[in-house]
Design an enzyme around this catalytic site. Structure first.
Site, PDB file in Angstrom:
ATOM      1  N   VAL A 130       0.810  -1.231   0.000  1.00 33.68           N
ATOM      2  CA  VAL A 130       0.000   0.000   0.000  1.00 33.68           C
ATOM      3  C   VAL A 130       0.837   1.272   0.000  1.00 33.68           C
ATOM      4  O   VAL A 130       0.330   2.355  -0.302  1.00 33.68           O
ATOM      5  CB  VAL A 130      -0.989   0.048   1.198  1.00 33.68           C
ATOM      6  CG1 VAL A 130      -2.009  -1.070   1.131  1.00 33.68           C
ATOM      7  CG2 VAL A 130      -0.260   0.063   2.529  1.00 33.68           C
ATOM      8  N   TYR A 162       4.227   5.505  15.167  1.00 34.71           N
ATOM      9  CA  TYR A 162       2.906   4.897  14.953  1.00 34.71           C
ATOM     10  C   TYR A 162       1.802   5.909  15.272  1.00 34.71           C
ATOM     11  O   TYR A 162       0.897   6.136  14.468  1.00 34.71           O
ATOM     12  CB  TYR A 162       2.791   3.662  15.850  1.00 34.71           C
ATOM     13  CG  TYR A 162       1.506   2.903  15.705  1.00 34.71           C
ATOM     14  CD1 TYR A 162       1.337   1.981  14.672  1.00 34.71           C
ATOM     15  CD2 TYR A 162       0.450   3.075  16.601  1.00 34.71           C
ATOM     16  CE1 TYR A 162       0.149   1.270  14.544  1.00 34.71           C
ATOM     17  CE2 TYR A 162      -0.728   2.377  16.483  1.00 34.71           C
ATOM     18  CZ  TYR A 162      -0.872   1.468  15.458  1.00 34.71           C
ATOM     19  OH  TYR A 162      -2.053   0.758  15.334  1.00 34.71           O
TER      20      TYR A 162
HETATM   21  N1  LIG Z   1      -4.384  -4.802  16.910  1.00 34.52           N
HETATM   22  C1  LIG Z   1      -4.693  -3.696  17.532  1.00 34.52           C
HETATM   23  O1  LIG Z   1      -4.939  -3.692  18.753  1.00 34.52           O
HETATM   24  C2  LIG Z   1      -4.779  -2.401  16.776  1.00 34.52           C
HETATM   25  C3  LIG Z   1      -5.096  -1.251  17.518  1.00 34.52           C
HETATM   26  C4  LIG Z   1      -5.196  -0.049  16.824  1.00 34.52           C
HETATM   27  C5  LIG Z   1      -5.024  -0.009  15.449  1.00 34.52           C
HETATM   28  N2  LIG Z   1      -4.718  -1.143  14.762  1.00 34.52           N
HETATM   29  C6  LIG Z   1      -4.548  -1.032  13.307  1.00 34.52           C
HETATM   30  O2  LIG Z   1      -5.298  -2.044  12.671  1.00 34.52           O
HETATM   31  C7  LIG Z   1      -4.758  -2.265  11.362  1.00 34.52           C
HETATM   32  C8  LIG Z   1      -4.617  -3.745  11.128  1.00 34.52           C
HETATM   33  O3  LIG Z   1      -3.607  -4.247  11.978  1.00 34.52           O
HETATM   34  P1  LIG Z   1      -3.782  -5.605  12.787  1.00 34.52           P
HETATM   35  O4  LIG Z   1      -3.770  -5.262  14.220  1.00 34.52           O
HETATM   36  O5  LIG Z   1      -4.877  -6.405  12.223  1.00 34.52           O
HETATM   37  O6  LIG Z   1      -2.342  -6.268  12.514  1.00 34.52           O
HETATM   38  P2  LIG Z   1      -1.935  -7.520  11.604  1.00 34.52           P
HETATM   39  O7  LIG Z   1      -0.451  -7.520  11.599  1.00 34.52           O
HETATM   40  O8  LIG Z   1      -2.627  -8.746  12.094  1.00 34.52           O
HETATM   41  O9  LIG Z   1      -2.509  -7.142  10.188  1.00 34.52           O
HETATM   42  C9  LIG Z   1      -1.921  -6.109   9.402  1.00 34.52           C
HETATM   43  C10 LIG Z   1      -1.932  -6.537   7.942  1.00 34.52           C
HETATM   44  O10 LIG Z   1      -1.346  -5.496   7.169  1.00 34.52           O
HETATM   45  C11 LIG Z   1      -0.492  -6.108   6.202  1.00 34.52           C
HETATM   46  N3  LIG Z   1       0.532  -5.182   5.705  1.00 34.52           N
HETATM   47  C12 LIG Z   1       1.665  -4.754   6.319  1.00 34.52           C
HETATM   48  N4  LIG Z   1       2.368  -3.966   5.515  1.00 34.52           N
HETATM   49  C13 LIG Z   1       1.663  -3.860   4.360  1.00 34.52           C
HETATM   50  C14 LIG Z   1       1.880  -3.161   3.141  1.00 34.52           C
HETATM   51  N5  LIG Z   1       2.978  -2.412   2.925  1.00 34.52           N
HETATM   52  N6  LIG Z   1       0.951  -3.275   2.175  1.00 34.52           N
HETATM   53  C15 LIG Z   1      -0.146  -4.049   2.350  1.00 34.52           C
HETATM   54  N7  LIG Z   1      -0.393  -4.747   3.473  1.00 34.52           N
HETATM   55  C16 LIG Z   1       0.505  -4.634   4.474  1.00 34.52           C
HETATM   56  C17 LIG Z   1       0.111  -7.291   6.939  1.00 34.52           C
HETATM   57  O11 LIG Z   1       0.662  -8.242   6.054  1.00 34.52           O
HETATM   58  C18 LIG Z   1      -1.087  -7.796   7.729  1.00 34.52           C
HETATM   59  O12 LIG Z   1      -1.802  -8.762   6.994  1.00 34.52           O
HETATM   60  C19 LIG Z   1      -3.438  -1.502  11.318  1.00 34.52           C
HETATM   61  O13 LIG Z   1      -3.629  -0.284  10.621  1.00 34.52           O
HETATM   62  C20 LIG Z   1      -3.145  -1.233  12.787  1.00 34.52           C
HETATM   63  O14 LIG Z   1      -2.340  -0.109  12.959  1.00 34.52           O
HETATM   64  C21 LIG Z   1      -4.578  -2.328  15.401  1.00 34.52           C
END
Ligand SMILES: NC(=O)c1ccc[n+]([C@@H]2O[C@H](COP(=O)([O-])OP(=O)(O)OC[C@H]3O[C@@H](n4cnc5c(N)ncnc54)[C@H](O)[C@@H]3O)[C@@H](O)[C@H]2O)c1
Length: 294
Positions: A64, A157
């Site tokens: 992305v 972040y």
């Molecule tokens: N888990 C939490 O508690 C939490 C809290 C707040 C925000 N978030 C946000 O939720 C979103 C999803 O994260 P998650 O927690 O499911 O983590 P995750 O690591 O399980 O999923 C993230 C996904 O993004 C993909 N990814 C990473 N770099 C990429 C790139 N350059 N291009 C395309 N895909 C890419 C990864 O391969 C993975 O499948 C993120 O934006 C994260 O910042 C998560």
């Protein structure tokens, strides 16, 4: 957007965690699903899961942070399904550490995925949605860390996530002013049980370099006292909302036209957010005598 059946959902970061949870709920709603992710094996596995349950699905290997990769994603979506109605700019990574010690490669990697990924997403897909002129929804994944900013170990972040909140607020205001049929929400999860702590698994070689050391290990090595906070953070993630529940929350929020989507309403985040805004409001009292005296 309240009707999802037969509509088309594009979800980035869809091979794991929250993105996969959103995609599962999209499939349950009868949507056609486009899965985008940088992690090839996980992406193929996710696509197989959806095919097995009869969902109309394609997967597109996508980084992305690259504008041309998002343009390719949009083209593949239109080629396969003709339209797009739901865009979830969700891919995200984390690189903990004090911001002045993070390398330029750390900054560029996290800014590239978390902020530029969303920018490329809206620049590419909004013109398509506007041309379609039908009901659409954009969900940008920020974080609770986009609403508060005091976590000293999570600076880059948090900075990117504040950017995503601001971008989403700006979009909402712009669409409101235009009377557009595109709705916007910003997802601000608290703790969701995903693989986010292992973000470095998807760090491209161009953001590593000869002195590369994963940020988490580097921080714990230099500041051993942070290890206990990291362990507590991991426990909070493990005990947090499940990704599938997060997906359900997103869809219920869209149906109810909620802009700020929260995955928990527990007191911890509410307290931090209130403290931040109370501090800003207090600044009016603090500055008033100074400004009046000038
Ligand atoms: N888990 C939490 O508690 C939490 C809290 C707040 C925000 N978030 C946000 O939720 C979103 C999803 O994260 P998650 O927690 O499911 O983590 P995750 O690591 O399980 O999923 C993230 C996904 O993004 C993909 N990814 C990473 N770099 C990429 C790139 N350059 N291009 C395309 N895909 C890419 C990864 O391969 C993975 O499948 C993120 O934006 C994260 O910042 C998560």
């Amino acid at each position: 957007m309240k009707e999802f059946k037969n509509k088309v959902a594009v979800i980035t970061g869809a091979a794991s965690g929250i993105g996969l949870g959103i995609a599962r709920r999209a499939a349950k709603e009868g949507m056609k699903v486009v899965l985008a992710d940088i992690e090839k094996d996980a992406l193929i596995q996710a696509e197989e899961e959806f095919k097995a349950s009869g969902t109309e699905v394609i997967s597109v290997l996508t980084d992305v942070s690259k504008a041309e990769a998002i343009e390719n994603l949009a083209q593949k979506t239109i080629d396969a399904f003709g339209e797009v109605h739901l865009l979830c700019n969700n891919a995200g990574v984390a690189a903990p550490g004090p911001i002045w010690e993070c390398t330029l490669k750390d900054w560029n990697w996290v800014m590239g995925v978390n902020l530029w990924g969303v920018i490329h997403g809206i620049r590419t897909f909004i013109p398509i949605m506007l041309q379609q002129d039908n009901d659409c929804h954009i969900v940008n994944t920020a974080s609770s860390a986009g609403l508060v900013s005091g976590d000293p170990g999570n600076g880059i972040y948090s900075i990117t996530k504040h950017g995503v909140v601001a971008l989403s607020e700006n979009l909402r205001a712009s669409f409101g002013g235009m009377g557009s049929k595109i709705s916007v929400s910003v997802l601000c999860p608290g703790f969701v049980n995903t693989n986010i702590i292992n973000s470095e698994r998807n760090r491209p070689a161009e953001f590593c370099g000869p002195d590369y050391e994963p940020c988490l290990e580097r921080m714990i090595k230099k500041y051993p006292e942070t290890e206990q906070f990291i362990k507590a953070f991991i426990t909070s993630l493990e005990q947090g909302t499940s990704p599938d529940q997060a997906g359900d929350v997103v869809f219920e929020a869209m149906k109810n036209d909620i802009f700020y989507i929260l995955t928990e309403i527990g007191l911890i985040w509410k307290r931090f957010i209130k403290a931040r805004f109370d501090g800003i409001m207090e600044a009016f009292n603090q500055n008033r005598p100074i400004l009046k005296s000038l």
